[in-house]
Design an enzyme around this catalytic site. Structure first.
Site, short mmCIF file in Angstrom:
data_model
loop_
_atom_site.label_atom_id
_atom_site.label_comp_id
_atom_site.label_asym_id
_atom_site.label_seq_id
_atom_site.Cartn_x
_atom_site.Cartn_y
_atom_site.Cartn_z
N LYS A 192 0.21 134.68 -45.26
CA LYS A 192 -0.60 135.48 -44.34
C LYS A 192 -2.04 135.59 -44.85
O LYS A 192 -3.00 135.43 -44.10
CB LYS A 192 0.00 136.88 -44.15
N TYR A 203 5.63 134.75 -48.66
CA TYR A 203 5.39 135.10 -47.26
C TYR A 203 4.03 135.78 -47.12
O TYR A 203 3.18 135.40 -46.30
CB TYR A 203 6.50 136.03 -46.74
N SER A 212 -0.50 140.79 -41.34
CA SER A 212 0.46 141.82 -41.74
C SER A 212 -0.17 142.72 -42.77
O SER A 212 -1.00 142.28 -43.59
CB SER A 212 1.68 141.14 -42.34
C1 UD1 Z 1 8.83 144.25 -44.90
C2 UD1 Z 1 8.16 143.23 -45.75
C3 UD1 Z 1 6.75 143.03 -45.23
C4 UD1 Z 1 6.81 142.59 -43.78
C5 UD1 Z 1 7.56 143.63 -42.97
C6 UD1 Z 1 7.76 143.18 -41.55
C7 UD1 Z 1 9.27 143.46 -47.91
C8 UD1 Z 1 9.12 143.83 -49.36
N1 UD1 Z 1 8.17 143.63 -47.13
O1 UD1 Z 1 8.10 145.46 -45.03
O2 UD1 Z 1 6.08 142.07 -45.99
O3 UD1 Z 1 5.52 142.41 -43.27
O4 UD1 Z 1 8.83 143.86 -43.54
O5 UD1 Z 1 8.23 144.25 -40.79
O6 UD1 Z 1 10.30 143.02 -47.49
N2 UD1 Z 1 14.86 149.94 -46.77
C9 UD1 Z 1 16.06 150.53 -47.18
N3 UD1 Z 1 17.23 149.89 -46.86
C10 UD1 Z 1 17.28 148.71 -46.17
C11 UD1 Z 1 16.05 148.13 -45.76
C12 UD1 Z 1 14.87 148.77 -46.08
O7 UD1 Z 1 16.06 151.58 -47.80
O8 UD1 Z 1 18.37 148.18 -45.93
C13 UD1 Z 1 13.60 150.66 -47.04
C14 UD1 Z 1 12.57 149.88 -47.84
O9 UD1 Z 1 12.75 150.08 -49.20
C15 UD1 Z 1 11.26 150.47 -47.29
C16 UD1 Z 1 11.58 150.82 -45.83
O10 UD1 Z 1 13.00 150.89 -45.78
O11 UD1 Z 1 10.95 151.66 -47.96
C17 UD1 Z 1 11.11 149.77 -44.85
O12 UD1 Z 1 11.61 148.50 -45.24
P1 UD1 Z 1 11.45 147.21 -44.30
O13 UD1 Z 1 11.87 147.55 -42.93
O14 UD1 Z 1 12.14 146.07 -44.98
O15 UD1 Z 1 9.89 146.97 -44.24
P2 UD1 Z 1 8.84 146.77 -45.45
O16 UD1 Z 1 9.50 146.57 -46.74
O17 UD1 Z 1 7.83 147.85 -45.34
#
Ligand code: UD1
Length: 336
Positions: A154, A150, A126
């Site tokens: 990895k 997590y 990842s």
């Molecule tokens: C997350 C994990 C990462 C993992 C990946 C798998 C975290 C900190 N990181 O990545 O380790 O490999 O998922 O796909 O959890 N967001 C919102 N509202 C929400 C959910 C997310 O604003 O309800 C934003 C987050 O702040 C981020 C973006 O959406 O900027 C993407 O978030 P997410 O889909 O959870 O992925 P990652 O955080 O990049």
């Protein structure tokens, strides 16, 4: 020549899309999964879409010996290892379970492979191994560091693979560092089906679009990005699956890491606006506090995958979200 690929975690989201792609090109597939966060229905759909059958073995890789029979019974030529726990927040609450599950299962798998003389391995890593990156887009030789259990599992598994490959030159291992997998099969009958409240953005937005949840919380709008919300390199799961086939076809001696991403960034607000456009549904959202551990921007440098695997992701954000929406609207409650 027909190959027989062992796919651990093959009933899961990325696993099932990869199994379908393998069957469609004529490989035989043996799936080992404990169904802890997946449904056998995904494999029924894979069989229906491909017109082929999959061997399914329900087993828990953390139990030593759980694979002995698989390697004696089937002529496995290579392994794609997806099985593992993957929720960041949960890993902070239950680190022992995360280390035990992800590390034990990989160690048992590698021991069983060596005992059976199978040396070809593609591992689901990842972009989390880059932590908060200093360079954007992120090349594979960027410094590695993690911020949660997590991510640590990895990185530890990557380190184990590098050392194992040094110990015996027969190993051919590729570590695939995924950026943010989203989207669904274009049939609309296979997709991501998270347990409980989704942690990840796209499944959450889709559940809002379909009316299962009221609004999206946007985790921060004061990041150093164009619109202030987090930017990620979203990649279509079907492109990602194709990346695994390319990795299998291009294994070389030793252990190497390869990014699977598009190199293009989209913000949280881009995802919300594009989902509204493709679904025709207004997506309610509210700006909320930053989520602990989040970074401003994550973006792949995908040039190694282009050069060494002859693979590139060609589906754009609109296609990703159109396909996610088709899956979610046809199956509002996932596989159930
Ligand atoms: C997350 C994990 C990462 C993992 C990946 C798998 C975290 C900190 N990181 O990545 O380790 O490999 O998922 O796909 O959890 N967001 C919102 N509202 C929400 C959910 C997310 O604003 O309800 C934003 C987050 O702040 C981020 C973006 O959406 O900027 C993407 O978030 P997410 O889909 O959870 O992925 P990652 O955080 O990049």
């Amino acid at each position: 020549m027909t190959q027989t690929i062992l796919v651990t975690g093959g009933a899961g989201y990325i696993g099932s899309h990869t199994v379908l792609a393998l069957l469609e090109r004529g490989d035989d597939v043996v799936v080992v999964d404990n169904l802890s966060n997946s449904s056998k229905k995904s494999l029924e759909t894979v069989e229906r879409l491909s017109g082929k059958s999959v061997v399914f073995v329900e087993a828990d890789l953390t139990e030593a010996g759980s694979l002995d029979e698989v390697f004696t019974k089937f002529p496995i030529t290579s392994v794609i290892h997806f099985a593992g726990l993957k929720a960041v927040g949960e890993s902070v609450e239950e680190p022992v379970r995360y280390y035990r599950t992800n590390l034990m299962s990989t160690l048992n798998l590698m021991a069983a492979m060596a005992a059976a003389g199978v040396w070809d391995l593609v591992f689901s890593s990842s972009a989390t191994v880059y932590g908060d990156p200093e360079t954007l887009p992120i090349p594979e030789d960027a410094p590695l560091r993690t911020t949660n259990p997590y991510g640590a599992t990895k990185l530890m598994i990557e380190d184990i693979c590098r050392e194992v490959a040094k110990s015996d030159s027969r190993w051919q291992i590729t570590l695939l560092r995924y950026f943010n997998p989203v989207g669904a099969h274009e049939s609309g009958d296979m997709g991501e089906d998270p347990l409980g409240i989704p942690n990840n953005l796209v499944p959450f937005v889709m559940q809002v679009a379909v009316g299962r949840r009221e609004k999206v919380n946007v985790f921060g709008n004061n990041y150093d990005t164009a619109d202030g919300t987090g930017v990620r390199d979203y990649i279509h799961v079907v492109d990602l699956a194709a990346g695994h086939l390319a990795a299998l076809d291009n294994l070389i001696a030793g252990c190497r890491a390869i990014n699977l991403g598009t190199g293009n960034g989209a913000s949280v607000l881009d995802v919300i606006a594009t989902t509204a456009a493709v679904s025709g549904v207004k997506i309610n959202y509210e700006i909320a506090d930053r989520r602990a551990g989040d970074i401003a921007t994550s973006l792949a440098d995908p040039s190694r995958a282009h050069a060494e695997l002859d693979w590139r992701a060609d589906r754009n954000l609109e296609t990703m979200l159109t396909d996610s929406w088709r899956w979610q609207s046809r199956h509002p409650n996932g596989y159930d």
